[in-house]
Design an enzyme around this catalytic site. Structure first.
Site, PDB file in Angstrom:
ATOM      1  N   SER A  87       0.794  -1.230   0.000  1.00 50.38           N
ATOM      2  CA  SER A  87       0.000   0.000   0.000  1.00 50.38           C
ATOM      3  C   SER A  87       0.829   1.284   0.000  1.00 50.38           C
ATOM      4  O   SER A  87       0.248   2.367  -0.154  1.00 50.38           O
ATOM      5  CB  SER A  87      -0.970   0.013   1.184  1.00 50.38           C
ATOM      6  OG  SER A  87      -2.075  -0.824   0.921  1.00 50.38           O
ATOM      7  N   CYS A  88       2.133   1.195   0.137  1.00 46.40           N
ATOM      8  CA  CYS A  88       2.951   2.383  -0.136  1.00 46.40           C
ATOM      9  C   CYS A  88       2.697   2.864  -1.560  1.00 46.40           C
ATOM     10  O   CYS A  88       2.924   4.040  -1.873  1.00 46.40           O
ATOM     11  CB  CYS A  88       4.436   2.079   0.023  1.00 46.40           C
ATOM     12  SG  CYS A  88       4.975   1.631   1.679  1.00 46.40           S
TER      13      CYS A  88
END
Length: 409
Positions: A87-88
Site C-alpha cells: 500500500s505504499c
C-alpha cells in the site's frame, strides 16, 4: 559507520551479523542510531533482507541495505534490490494526482464523473476525487465476481466499479479501500493524462528522478526484486485478534483485500501472492508498486525539497494534503488504531505510525513497509523489507524514532 562530508562520495562499509549476513551502506555523522536500529531489526526483529534510506534537504544522509533478498537462493540484498511496497503504492498514485492538479488538469474536489462519466451510474454521480483518495467513496469492495485474469486486465474492474452501488454515502464515514483505491484514482489519472497510472508515474516522476520504482514491473528488472516471505505471527492483542477475524470472514475487510477472492492476500498456498510474476507485471496501483528503498525515499525527498533540480509538490499542495479528511473508527468494524488520512496519504498517527510529526505524510504497506516525507524537516524516508511483519510490527517505527532523535524532531 559514518560517511565522509559528502554522502555521494561515501564508500560503503560492512557490518557482519552473527549468522554471516552483512549490512552495507553509510550514515552521516549524527545518524548512528538509525544504523543501530536497522541492525537491531535483523538481530531482534527477524528481518531477512531490508533497505532503509533517508534524504534530508535533498541529499541522502542514510543509505543502508543488508541481509538476503531471496531466501530460496541466498541472493544477497544489494543497493539496487527492489521490493513489493504494497500500500505504499497509494502514495505514488497520490503524488501523480497532485502533479495533475498542479498542472490545472485535475480538480480534486470535482466529481469523478466529470472525468469518467460512466462512473456516475448506481448513485455515484456526487462522489469526488478527494473522497475516493480519502477512503470515503463507499466502494471498498465489489459485489461482482472477478477472476484473477479480470483483475490483471484492468478494464473488467473498471466496469465492475461503474456498476457498483456504494456501501454507504460518502459523508457517512470511511472504510479503507485496500485495492479499489487504485482503480478509482488510477482510472481518473489514465483518462486525464492519456497514460496508464504506471505509465504516467514513470513519465512524470520516475524518469525525472531516475527512480528504480514502478507500478507494473518491466521484465528486464525482475531479477532485482526481492522474494517476499510470509508474515510473522501477529502480536497477541485484542486488536490483532479482531483484525485477523475480520480478514478471515466474509467481511468487507476480507473482500476488499482479495477482490472478492480473485487471489489470496497476502498468501496463496502459503506463498505471498504478490511474488507472482503476472501480478507484479500488471497494474494494481493501490498495492503492487515495486521500488528500492533509496528510490522511495528519494521520491518523498523531492516532494518536500529540491532533489537534483526536481521539486515535485508546491507549498499549496503540501498544505492541502496535510488536512485531515478521515479519522476515527472505520465503518468496516476494524479496530480503531488511531490512523488519520489526508488526501491520498496517511498522516502521522502516534503511537502506531508516528512518522516525524504533524507535517509528515506518506503511506505504510502490508507487512511493515513505509515511505514518507516531512515538510518541516525536509525529510524523505523509506524502509522496505522482504520479511512481512504481523499486526503491530515495530521495525519501521523503531527506525523512525531513531531518526526523530537524530534530527531533534
Amino acid at each position: 559507520m559514518t560517511s565522509p562530508a559528502s554522502s555521494a562520495d561515501a564508500v560503503p562499509e560492512r557490518i557482519a551479523l552473527e549468522d554471516g549476513r552483512r549490512i552495507e551502506g553509510f550514515v552521516d555523522a549524527g545518524y548512528g542510531a538509525v544504523m543501530d536500529a536497522f541492525a537491531a531489526n535483523f538481530v531482534e526483529r527477524r528481518d531477512v533482507g531490508a533497505g532503509c534510506t533517508v534524504y534530508l534537504g535533498g541529499r541522502p544522509v542514510v543509505d543502508l541495505w543488508g541481509g538476503i533478498a531471496d531466501a530460496r537462493t541466498a541472493r544477497p540484498w544489494d543497493h539496487d534490490t527492489a521490493a513489493v511496497i504494497f500500500s505504499c503504492s497509494k502514495g505514488l498514485l497520490a503524488i501523480c494526482a497532485y502533479l495533475l492538479a498542479q498542472q490545472g488538469r485535475l480538480d480534486l474536489d470535482a466529481p469523478i464523473a466529470r472525468y469518467w462519466p460512466e462512473f456516475a451510474a448506481a448513485d455515484k454521480a456526487s462522489v469526488t476525487v478527494r473522497q475516493a483518495m480519502s477512503h470515503r467513496a463507499g466502494l471498498p469492495a465489489l459485489d461482482g465476481d472477478l477472476s484473477r485474469a479480470d483483475v490483471l486486465a484492468w478494464d473488467p474492474v473498471v466496469h465492475a466499479i461503474e456498476a457498483q452501488r456504494p456501501l454507504h454515502l460518502p459523508g457517512a464515514g470511511h472504510i479503507y479501500h485496500t485495492l479499489t483505491y487504485g482503480w478509482l484514482l488510477g482510472q481518473v489519472i489514465s483518462i486525464v493524462s492519456g497514460h496508464s497510472p504506471g505509465g504516467f508515474f514513470r513519465e512524470a516522476v520516475g524518469y525525472r528522478l531516475d527512480l528504480r520504482a514502478w507500478i507494473g514491473l518491466p521484465d528486464e528488472v525482475r531479477g532485482s526484486v526481492a522474494w517476499m516471505e510470509p508474515p510473522l505471527p501477529d502480536e497477541d492483542s485484542e486488536a490483532a485478534r479482531e483484525a485477523a477475524r475480520l480478514s478471515r470472514e466474509d467481511s468487507v475487510v476480507a473482500r476488499s483485500a482479495s477482490m472478492g477472492g480473485a487471489f489470496g492476500f497476502p498468501l496463496e498456498d502459503g506463498v505471498v501472492s504478490f511474488n507472482a510474476s503476472d501480478i507484479q507485471a500488471a497494474e494494481i496501483p493501490a498495492a503492487n508498486g515495486i521500488s528500492t528503498a533509496e528510490s522511495l525515499a528519494r521520491l518523498y525527498g523531492a516532494c518536500v525539497s529540491n532533489v537534483d533540480g526536481a521539486a515535485l509538490l508546491s507549498a499549496r499542495s503540501l498544505e492541502d494534503l496535510l488536512a485531515v479528511q478521515s479519522a476515527g473508527p472505520q465503518l468496516s468494524g476494524l479496530p480503531d488504531d488511531g490512523a488519520r488520512w489526508g488526501t491520498g496519504f496517511q498522516l502521522a498517527s502516534p503511537p502506531s505510525q508516528p512518522m516525524l510529526g504533524p507535517t509528515s505524510f506518506g503511506h505504510a504497506g502490508a507487512g511493515g513497509q513505509l515511505g514518507f516525507g516531512d515538510v518541516d524537516h525536509h525529510v524523505g524516508f523509506a524502509y522496505l523489507s522482504n520479511q512481512m511483519g504481523g499486526y503491530g510490527d515495530a521495525r519501521a517505527r523503531e527506525l523512525t524514532m531513531a531518526l526523530r532523535a537524530a534530527i531533534g524532531a
